[in-house]
Design a protein around this motif. Structure first.
Motif, short mmCIF file in Angstrom:
data_model
loop_
_atom_site.label_atom_id
_atom_site.label_comp_id
_atom_site.label_asym_id
_atom_site.label_seq_id
_atom_site.Cartn_x
_atom_site.Cartn_y
_atom_site.Cartn_z
N VAL A 109 0.84 -1.21 0.00
CA VAL A 109 0.00 0.00 0.00
C VAL A 109 0.87 1.25 0.00
O VAL A 109 0.58 2.23 -0.71
N SER A 110 1.94 1.23 0.79
CA SER A 110 2.83 2.40 0.79
C SER A 110 3.49 2.57 -0.57
O SER A 110 3.71 3.69 -1.03
N HIS A 111 3.81 1.45 -1.24
CA HIS A 111 4.37 1.52 -2.60
C HIS A 111 3.34 2.10 -3.56
O HIS A 111 3.67 2.88 -4.46
N LEU A 112 2.07 1.71 -3.38
CA LEU A 112 0.99 2.27 -4.20
C LEU A 112 0.95 3.79 -4.07
O LEU A 112 0.91 4.52 -5.07
N LEU A 113 0.95 4.26 -2.84
CA LEU A 113 0.88 5.71 -2.61
C LEU A 113 2.13 6.41 -3.15
O LEU A 113 2.04 7.49 -3.76
N ASN A 114 3.29 5.80 -2.93
CA ASN A 114 4.54 6.39 -3.41
C ASN A 114 4.54 6.55 -4.93
O ASN A 114 4.82 7.63 -5.46
N ASP A 115 4.19 5.47 -5.63
CA ASP A 115 4.24 5.52 -7.10
C ASP A 115 3.07 6.29 -7.69
O ASP A 115 3.19 6.83 -8.80
N PRO B 106 23.04 -12.48 -2.24
CA PRO B 106 22.15 -12.36 -1.08
C PRO B 106 22.75 -11.61 0.09
O PRO B 106 22.03 -11.20 1.00
N HIS B 107 24.08 -11.42 0.09
CA HIS B 107 24.74 -10.69 1.18
C HIS B 107 24.74 -9.18 0.93
O HIS B 107 25.25 -8.43 1.74
N ARG B 108 24.16 -8.75 -0.19
CA ARG B 108 24.11 -7.32 -0.53
C ARG B 108 22.69 -6.95 -0.97
O ARG B 108 22.48 -6.31 -2.00
N LEU B 109 21.70 -7.33 -0.17
CA LEU B 109 20.31 -7.13 -0.56
C LEU B 109 19.98 -5.67 -0.84
O LEU B 109 19.35 -5.34 -1.84
N GLY B 110 20.37 -4.80 0.08
CA GLY B 110 20.05 -3.39 -0.10
C GLY B 110 20.74 -2.78 -1.30
O GLY B 110 20.13 -2.07 -2.09
N VAL C 258 15.17 6.81 -1.42
CA VAL C 258 15.20 6.36 -0.03
C VAL C 258 14.22 5.20 0.18
O VAL C 258 14.50 4.26 0.94
N PHE C 259 13.11 5.24 -0.53
CA PHE C 259 12.03 4.27 -0.30
C PHE C 259 12.35 2.87 -0.80
O PHE C 259 12.21 1.87 -0.07
N HIS C 260 12.78 2.73 -2.05
CA HIS C 260 12.78 1.42 -2.70
C HIS C 260 13.75 0.38 -2.12
O HIS C 260 13.36 -0.78 -1.94
N PRO C 261 15.02 0.70 -1.83
CA PRO C 261 15.91 -0.36 -1.34
C PRO C 261 15.45 -0.99 -0.03
O PRO C 261 15.40 -2.22 0.09
N GLU C 262 15.10 -0.16 0.98
CA GLU C 262 14.68 -0.71 2.26
C GLU C 262 13.31 -1.36 2.15
O GLU C 262 13.05 -2.38 2.80
N ALA C 263 12.41 -0.81 1.35
CA ALA C 263 11.09 -1.41 1.19
C ALA C 263 11.20 -2.79 0.56
O ALA C 263 10.49 -3.73 0.95
N SER C 264 12.09 -2.93 -0.42
CA SER C 264 12.30 -4.24 -1.05
C SER C 264 12.88 -5.23 -0.04
O SER C 264 12.50 -6.42 -0.02
N ARG C 265 13.79 -4.78 0.81
CA ARG C 265 14.36 -5.65 1.85
C ARG C 265 13.27 -6.11 2.82
O ARG C 265 13.21 -7.29 3.20
N ILE C 266 12.40 -5.19 3.24
CA ILE C 266 11.34 -5.53 4.18
C ILE C 266 10.39 -6.54 3.55
O ILE C 266 9.94 -7.49 4.21
#
Length: 416
Positions: free
Chosen positions: A41-47, A354-358, A138-146
């Motif tokens: 949902v946060s990705h929806l609002l962001n995009d 996999p050791h560099r997800l972000g 700022v949003f995409h790397p951490e959001a993808s990790r989560i």
């Protein structure tokens, strides 16, 4: 005792203390659907907010007498800041996770929207676009990790759900622009700051879930899985993925930035009607993303990547020669097929390193924005010189680059 636990995807999590015993939260415990839904949902609002920039191009072009080259530079300002910053944000949060950085990043998007709504000079429009791009970085790397952390091992499903949220937002943006901004004018853009405030509230909630599950990590060690490809093959695969991503995003830039102008020029449709056709294309992209991740989980991501890039070639070749109805149908087919690549490419790249997800997530999201920005700028200049129809004749051959997928190693599918 309370030592951090390394999960199968090399994510460090804090232990749970049960009756004085450390018990890790296992990746196989099952997906955290509430968090996956919240991040989607946060990705929806962001995009959605990001898509407003491209959706109001006809208004900006008319209000400020812009040419296609200047329109392309607006896209470049947004996508360049995003692409430049994302890998660095991802690399930093690999070592120093910041659970509330997502909410902070959304503040940049909020500022960019407010500034764009009241901009009266071209350079202010460029600055507004750059601020929105910073929020995206700022949003995409951490959001993808989560999304991956909450997946319970169903990485493709989680990534697809996360991406579907973004694609829905991108699809809804032009419709809202046609319904609200076109009749009310440029200042109505600032009304969408309400969406940014809602996103910040959701991201604070996600940050509270994320915070107890991470520990500050040292510099990641370049550890390779025993059954993974060699370092050389990994590097070759990453380069191939980048080239494939280039072909996809460059073509998508021709649709995202200029499809409304193409329809208005070739078929004399109104601005609002052209926005509806753009919505159909973006809606098809959302459906493609929805299927791309789960199909990759089931059949292997390499096959999905093959299909999603090369499979669009017949439709892109036919599009410049079709009528209005045919163009609408073909654009939807192109959007569906090409967009199925997004979750497959991201998860495939994460499995390579996999050791560099972000860093990997930031790099590939950043490249997607960067290639799209460069594509928009270059294609804008081409449109000024050769006409908008020529742009689609030229871009029709880009999916042929999908043949390079033959050089991707076959990765072992995750056991669910």
């Amino acid at each position: 005792m309370n030592k951090p636990v390394v999960l199968a995807d090399d994510t460090l999590v804090a232990p749970i203390v049960v009756d004085g015993t450390d018990a890790p939260r296992p990746a196989s415990a099952g997906p955290a659907f509430t968090i996956i839904g919240a991040i989607a949902v946060s990705h929806l609002l962001n995009d959605l907010m990001q898509s407003l920039i491209q959706a109001v191009y006809p208004i900006l072009k008319e209000n400020y007498a812009l040419d296609f080259g200047q329109i392309g530079l607006i896209t470049l300002a947004f996508m360049f800041t995003s692409s430049l910053l994302q890998p660095f944000v991802g690399a930093y949060t690999d070592k120093h996770p910041k659970p509330f950085s997502l909410a902070l990043g959304m503040g940049f998007t909020l500022a960019g929207l407010l500034l764009l709504g009241f901009a009266h000079h071209y350079w202010v429009i460029l600055l507004s676009a750059a601020l929105v791009g910073t929020g995206s970085a700022v949003f995409h790397p951490e959001a993808s990790r989560i999304a991956r952390m909450a997946s319970g091992g169903r990485f493709g499903m989680a990534q697809s759900t996360f991406q579907v949220g973004g694609n829905l937002g991108t699809a809804i943006g032009p419709v809202l622009a046609a319904a609200i901004i076109v009749p009310l004018g440029q200042p109505a853009i600032s009304l969408f700051s309400v969406a940014a405030a809602l996103a910040i509230a959701i991201l604070i909630y996600i940050g509270r879930w994320y915070k107890p599950r991470i520990v500050k990590r040292k510099a990641a060690q370049a550890v390779r899985h025993a059954d993974g490809p060699s370092p050389l093959r990994t590097q070759i695969a990453l380069v191939v993925l980048m080239v494939l991503l280039f072909s996809k995003t460059f073509y998508m830039a021709s649709i995202g930035s200029y499809y409304t102008f193409y329809l208005m020029n070739k078929f004399a449709v109104t601005t609002q009607a052209a926005q509806i056709y753009l919505f159909l294309f973006l809606g098809a992209c959302t459906v493609g993303v929805f299927f791309g991740g789960p199909l990759g989980d089931r059949f292997g991501r390499k096959y999905v990547i093959w299909f999603s890039i090369l499979g669009a070639l017949p439709f892109t070749l036919a599009l410049p020669h079709a009528g209005l109805l045919g163009s609408a149908i073909l654009s939807m087919l192109v959007g569906f097929v090409m967009s199925s690549a997004v979750p497959a490419v991201i998860v495939y790249a994460q499995e390579l390193m996999p050791h560099r997800l972000g860093m990997i997530s930031g790099l590939f999201y950043g490249m997607a924005f960067g290639f799209g920005g460069v594509g928009a700028a270059v294609l804008g200049e081409v449109a000024d010189l050769k006409g908008i129809d020529f742009v689609y004749q030229l871009c029709a051959f880009l999916p042929a680059i999908g043949l390079l997928a033959v050089f991707l190693p076959q990765m072992k599918r995750s056991k669910l």
